[in-house]
Design an enzyme around this catalytic site. Sequence first.
Site, short mmCIF file in Angstrom:
data_model
loop_
_atom_site.label_atom_id
_atom_site.label_comp_id
_atom_site.label_asym_id
_atom_site.label_seq_id
_atom_site.Cartn_x
_atom_site.Cartn_y
_atom_site.Cartn_z
N GLU A 288 -13.19 -22.29 -2.49
CA GLU A 288 -12.49 -23.49 -1.63
C GLU A 288 -13.81 -24.22 -1.11
O GLU A 288 -14.93 -23.51 -0.76
CB GLU A 288 -11.83 -23.01 -0.55
N ARG B 160 0.85 -1.23 0.07
CA ARG B 160 -0.18 0.04 -0.05
C ARG B 160 0.89 1.30 -0.15
O ARG B 160 0.47 2.19 -0.52
CB ARG B 160 -1.02 0.06 1.36
N HIS C 211 -5.24 -25.19 0.99
CA HIS C 211 -5.17 -24.15 1.73
C HIS C 211 -4.55 -24.47 3.25
O HIS C 211 -5.36 -24.49 4.24
CB HIS C 211 -6.74 -23.33 2.02
N ARG D 205 -5.08 -14.82 -0.57
CA ARG D 205 -6.66 -15.36 -0.71
C ARG D 205 -7.06 -15.62 -1.98
O ARG D 205 -6.65 -14.81 -3.00
CB ARG D 205 -7.61 -14.16 0.00
#
Lengths: 348, 354
Positions: free
Chosen positions: B300, B214, B318, B271
């Site tokens: 998922e 960021r 995951h 993610r």
Amino acid sequence: MANEGTQEQFSSEELPIVLVHRLPSFKFPSKPYFKEHLLSHFHLLDPHESPEPYDSFLNRHAHSIRALITIGPNPITAEFLKLLPCLGLIVATSAGVNHIDLPACRSRGIAVTNASSAFADEVADCAVGLLIDVLRRISAADRFVRARIWPVKKEYPLGFKASGTLVFAETFNLLGGKQVGIVGLGSIGSEVAKRLSAFGCSIAYNSRKKKESVPFPFYASVCDLAANSDVLVLCCALTDETYHIINKDVIVALGKHGVIINVGRGSLIDEKELVQCLVRGEIGGAGLDVFEDEPNVPKELFELDNVVLSPHCAAMTPQSFEALFELIVANLKAFFSNKPLLSLVSNE
Amino acid sequence: MANQGTQEQFSSEKLPIVLVHRLPSFKFPPKPSFKEHLLSHFHLLDPHESPEPYDSFLSRHAHSIRALITIGPTSITAEFLKLLPCLGLIVGTSAGTDHIDLPFCRSRGIIVTNASSAFAEEVADCAVGLLIDVLRRISAADRFVRAGVWPVKKEYPLGFKASLLSFTGYSFSILFFLVKLGGKRVGIVGLGNIGSKVAKRLSAFESSIAYNSRKKKQSVPFPFYANVCDLAANSDVLVLCCALTDETYHIINKDVMVALEKQGVIINVGRGSLIDEKELVQCLVRGEIGGAGLDVFEDEPNVPKELFELDNVVLSPHCAVMTPQSFEALLKLIVANLKAFFSNKPLLSVVSNE
């Protein structure tokens, strides 16, 4: 000494002569155009490319052969060496030189160079990749997903089922804090040490001799190293001394949660014993790029999720072949101009 | 501020109250004994362990609930938060907090903590493992050997050859697809706890590191790219380690994949929705990108089946965080954050608002 004769053979009419020693089915890698490039520097003699019978071809050229390149694990025996009375240099194209009768070479004054410095990064990368894979079950998890088992268990998985066995998270292991014992701290072993240190592993090693400039603890006995390690990474040469260096005692010393990574030679490990220990759960896992009888792999290993199997390709990338090629040429040129060789196999 | 009330609740008769927020199928990890440990410090309220209907249970306890633990990706919406007027702290048990309405928490003054510092090493190890696997085809080679194909080709393999043999639908690429890690330019998307550890590991393999975040991080020696597309254009590998937010949703889109080019590899331990998954699958199938190592997916546990045919893709269900050590660290972090909250001390892993 190895460099007999004063004949300078650098004119383009008379490039230095180099014998290519190989089994018929073994060839130079096609990229990066090994053969073409070598031909621009050397006069290659390849008995398998001649219609003349092998023995007769060799006999006819014997007195002009001072150097040879050996491709693949084709043995170089004392008997073979007797056919080449003027030989001064053997350039091996692999990291391992266990297929070469080194004592016979030593007594004849024949220098042997290997290729481990060309491959060290690649092999080290592969060793680390295999270790992470075993500890974190990456390939087993990949099989699980590809077998479409993941969606079957609708609960949020705190472990996953692979090959029908529920694998709890407790079998996955963090690298950080692991004690890694490197067997053979040469070009490859040092690169492994460097990489694993960045993961927070602590490093110790066994070698023929303690290395003074190295900060890691040295163990004179592989069994002692194993007793103080969670992981053993085998990066050493196969010799009479290191044959089956990883035997039952060492495996027992390493313990139930121990992991063995082998990127050296299959026969560094008593493979039958390793397989039994893996099957009985007496050791934590293994990542193997090499086997005692390649390409045959003990089929008991196919059932195990804590084992990762690699078909002897740890050295293989296009970049390593480029580096190999450069090393071969450099060693040959050094030899023919009486300069120091680059990757001489040590006699100690 | 979040810490309303002055009621000290440390006497053993009155341990601080903590709500356990979870879907019924989500439970605390069994090891180390999360629940037992937490019970020795806190009074846990778990609606799913009560015979009372959920809404009634919550309503009855609402005014004594100042903190909650959320297990797994159980959503925390504004509507839910309205039922807890005294809430000051949400303790997330995952690295990601995309299941929590952060803007709403901010407006209510509710602090949110996550768990990425507990998992950072595990996830970083996994990211590197996936990358080596993709570049060196470790899982593909393992499948090749397990399928019994290696002995079929009697020649000494200078690579693992099965070009003329297609076994179980896989045709194994010849060795020239194997790639050296050293010298590769790695672009890390999100240089937080996890991203920094990935950088440290890959530096030992002589990869060069650059990043997008960021904001530029002043103390970091790596080149910063304000734009992910520019990072991709200057990278051979992208490793996604950032949080999923509105801004980062599908941050890896077609433009980024095109910028990364044909040999480019994407590793995702963040993610699934950081990537436009449909687009990624198309690019992989068409060979427009070099490969991918994926621990997370948009839906998922469903994984696009086109990926099952590809040897340059490694699929992980995951589990990048999962080791016994990470669960120990998670438990410690949860307890530490809760204790800090109840004694008005600074929290350990507050999710930043910037």
